[in-house]
Design a protein around this motif. Sequence first.
Motif: not given
Lengths: 240, 264
Positions: B17-42
């Motif tokens: 998804v990252y490569i596709f968005a960047k390659k196609n210059a799709i403007p987006f805010e990157l929200r990093t979710v650190e899986l190894l810190k369990g942030q997907q459960h916030s």
Amino acid sequence: MGLELYLDLLSQPCRAVYIFAKKNGIPFELRTVELLKGQHFSADFAQLNPLKKVPVLKDGDFTLTESVAILLYLTRKYKTPDHWYPQDLQARARVDEYLAWQHTALRRNCLRTLWHKLMLPVFMGEPVAPEMLAATLAELDGSLQLLEDKFLQNKAFFAGPHISLADLVAITELMHAVGAGCQVFEGRPKLAAWRQRVEAAVGAVLFQEAHEVILKVKDSPPADPTIKQKLRPSILALIQ
Amino acid sequence: MGLELYLDLLSQPCRAVYIFAKKNAIPFELRTVELLKGQQHSDAFVQVNPLRKVPALKDGDFTLAESVAILLYLSRKYKTPDHWYPQDLQARARVDEYLAWQHTALRSSCSRAMWQKLLGPVLLGVQVPPETLASTLAELDRNLQLLEDKFLKDQAFLTGPHISVADLVAITELMHPVSTGCQVFKSRPKLAVWRQRVEAAVGEDLFQEAHAALMKAKDLPPLDLAMREKLKAAVQVLLHWGAGLVQEPPCRMGSPRSSDTRVI
């Protein structure tokens, strides 16, 4: 030679393709591939699909595997009504989201439920440890909850007010569990009501026809040793 | 608030998804979710994706899970060049076929190889029995063969003469075992050449950038005890799969085998 669909209605993805084609009046030759007789291992079938799986579509020289790809191909080629795979960006994304999620979630759960609860003991003569069956049913339950809470919510169908490919793929999966003797709709009135709507949208007669095989699978005689030996590795790989 | 993409680049589908968005210059805010810190459960993230997995997309009030759905949504909304998801009926079907097949085939092997060979030992201090690892690598090998024989064949890219989302999804998967030291391209010259083409089409810089975190995964410190126990339970299926044939340890609810990344 027109469109050919290689199917075994024992298989959930085959049922979705069958119902879709029939419902939309898409003309096709049905080529039955009986999985429990190992027909998918025949040299001819392997030629058609080296993955040795159903469903397969053959349209002239063009061969296509993967039920999701087949369903999408059919919607486009035969210009089926919009609600099956809506043009609307967000509605379409909802359908795509379900079709992606289900591979490793509901599909996997329903397949394992059928095999752990019924087919391994009855057809293959291999008892399954109670803890294993319990774990499988617990996983199924988890997916059913997600179906209600995330995918259906308070809508009539998964993508909104009308039936789409997502509902078709889901219902045919759930019927696998039903065929195994799991009362997936009991105690889940929301899902049960959705099921009624889906059956009504598909048409009761077509729905029954597509599900005749799976609903009788519990009466399958045990496999003979040759077939057992032939099928065992692929079955175990399938339900891993 | 414009388009937001919730990603952890340690996750294969997030990289696609990252490569596709960047390659196609799709403007987006990157929200990093650190899986190894369990942030997907916030609580905040669960609002975005109740499946607690990455990648996830938020576009105004609209949220979307599943990398394949996200890639297709982006291709349509931002009207990306045709080759990514071709209009042609049969070419598109070939992309759909790959995107469907990969969930339970290549993705599955690559995730297990990653956990059994690298993340299990490094993060969890878990050593997987050699037979299990051997079985996983054998399955990876079978899927690589299918990748060559059924999809790539004699084409430049997986589904035809041009790069598509199928190639992006595949290459990001393959980088997972590559990062563990698996020489997936070494004895497969056809795949190696395809990889070069994909990297060139994406652009070296973007490709490196997307894979930087992954390539440093082997240097990750072991997790603290609490996180370790939590993760161990969540990924035990990935660690054991391939071991025996019928008897497996019981799975937890909400299968971690789900195609997008719940943990990694």
